[in-house]
Design a protein around this motif. Structure first.
Motif, short mmCIF file in Angstrom:
data_model
loop_
_atom_site.label_atom_id
_atom_site.label_comp_id
_atom_site.label_asym_id
_atom_site.label_seq_id
_atom_site.Cartn_x
_atom_site.Cartn_y
_atom_site.Cartn_z
N ALA A 186 4.19 5.85 -5.34
CA ALA A 186 4.17 5.92 -6.80
C ALA A 186 3.17 6.96 -7.28
O ALA A 186 3.46 7.73 -8.20
CB ALA A 186 3.84 4.55 -7.37
N ALA A 187 2.01 7.02 -6.67
CA ALA A 187 1.00 8.00 -7.05
C ALA A 187 1.49 9.43 -6.79
O ALA A 187 1.29 10.32 -7.62
CB ALA A 187 -0.30 7.75 -6.30
N LEU A 188 2.16 9.62 -5.67
CA LEU A 188 2.71 10.95 -5.36
C LEU A 188 3.79 11.35 -6.36
O LEU A 188 3.84 12.52 -6.79
CB LEU A 188 3.27 10.99 -3.94
CG LEU A 188 2.24 11.00 -2.82
CD1 LEU A 188 2.91 10.87 -1.47
CD2 LEU A 188 1.41 12.27 -2.87
N LEU A 189 4.63 10.42 -6.75
CA LEU A 189 5.67 10.71 -7.73
C LEU A 189 5.07 11.06 -9.09
O LEU A 189 5.52 11.99 -9.76
CB LEU A 189 6.63 9.53 -7.86
CG LEU A 189 7.57 9.30 -6.68
CD1 LEU A 189 8.34 8.01 -6.86
CD2 LEU A 189 8.51 10.48 -6.53
N VAL A 190 4.05 10.33 -9.49
CA VAL A 190 3.40 10.61 -10.77
C VAL A 190 2.73 11.98 -10.73
O VAL A 190 2.85 12.77 -11.67
CB VAL A 190 2.38 9.50 -11.12
CG1 VAL A 190 1.51 9.90 -12.30
CG2 VAL A 190 3.10 8.20 -11.41
N CYS A 191 2.03 12.28 -9.66
CA CYS A 191 1.38 13.58 -9.54
C CYS A 191 2.39 14.72 -9.52
O CYS A 191 2.17 15.76 -10.13
CB CYS A 191 0.52 13.63 -8.28
SG CYS A 191 -0.96 12.60 -8.39
N MET A 223 0.83 -1.20 0.00
CA MET A 223 0.00 0.00 0.00
C MET A 223 0.87 1.26 0.00
O MET A 223 0.57 2.20 -0.71
CB MET A 223 -0.93 -0.05 1.22
CG MET A 223 -1.88 1.09 1.31
SD MET A 223 -3.05 1.00 -0.06
CE MET A 223 -4.06 2.37 0.30
N VAL A 224 1.92 1.25 0.79
CA VAL A 224 2.81 2.41 0.87
C VAL A 224 3.48 2.66 -0.47
O VAL A 224 3.61 3.81 -0.91
CB VAL A 224 3.86 2.21 1.99
CG1 VAL A 224 4.88 3.33 1.98
CG2 VAL A 224 3.18 2.13 3.34
N SER A 225 3.87 1.61 -1.17
CA SER A 225 4.52 1.79 -2.46
C SER A 225 3.56 2.36 -3.50
O SER A 225 3.97 3.14 -4.36
CB SER A 225 5.11 0.47 -2.95
OG SER A 225 4.10 -0.48 -3.16
N LYS A 226 2.29 1.98 -3.43
CA LYS A 226 1.30 2.53 -4.35
C LYS A 226 1.08 4.03 -4.10
O LYS A 226 0.99 4.81 -5.04
CB LYS A 226 -0.02 1.79 -4.24
CG LYS A 226 0.01 0.39 -4.82
CD LYS A 226 -1.34 -0.27 -4.75
CE LYS A 226 -1.29 -1.68 -5.31
NZ LYS A 226 -2.60 -2.32 -5.29
N VAL A 227 1.02 4.41 -2.84
CA VAL A 227 0.85 5.83 -2.49
C VAL A 227 2.08 6.62 -2.92
O VAL A 227 1.96 7.71 -3.50
CB VAL A 227 0.58 5.99 -0.98
CG1 VAL A 227 0.62 7.45 -0.57
CG2 VAL A 227 -0.74 5.36 -0.60
#
Length: 47
Positions: free
Chosen positions: A7-12, A1-5
């Motif tokens: 990754a989402a922050l990096l993409v944003c 879950m932490v890695s998905k968050v």
């Protein structure tokens, strides 16, 4: 879950930085067109 968050922050973050560059480029284009129009009005041609 932490890695998905993460990754989402990096993409944003990457998208936000790209948008800033796009807006700056658009502003430079508008400024260039305004300068050309002003030069045409004052001198008869665009420099």
């Amino acid at each position: 879950m932490v890695s998905k968050v993460t990754a989402a922050l990096l993409v944003c973050s990457a998208l936000a930085l790209a948008a800033c560059n796009t807006v700056r480029g658009a502003a430079a284009d508008v400024n260039s067109a305004a300068n050309c129009a002003e030069n045409t009005i004052n001198t008869g041609y665009c420099k």
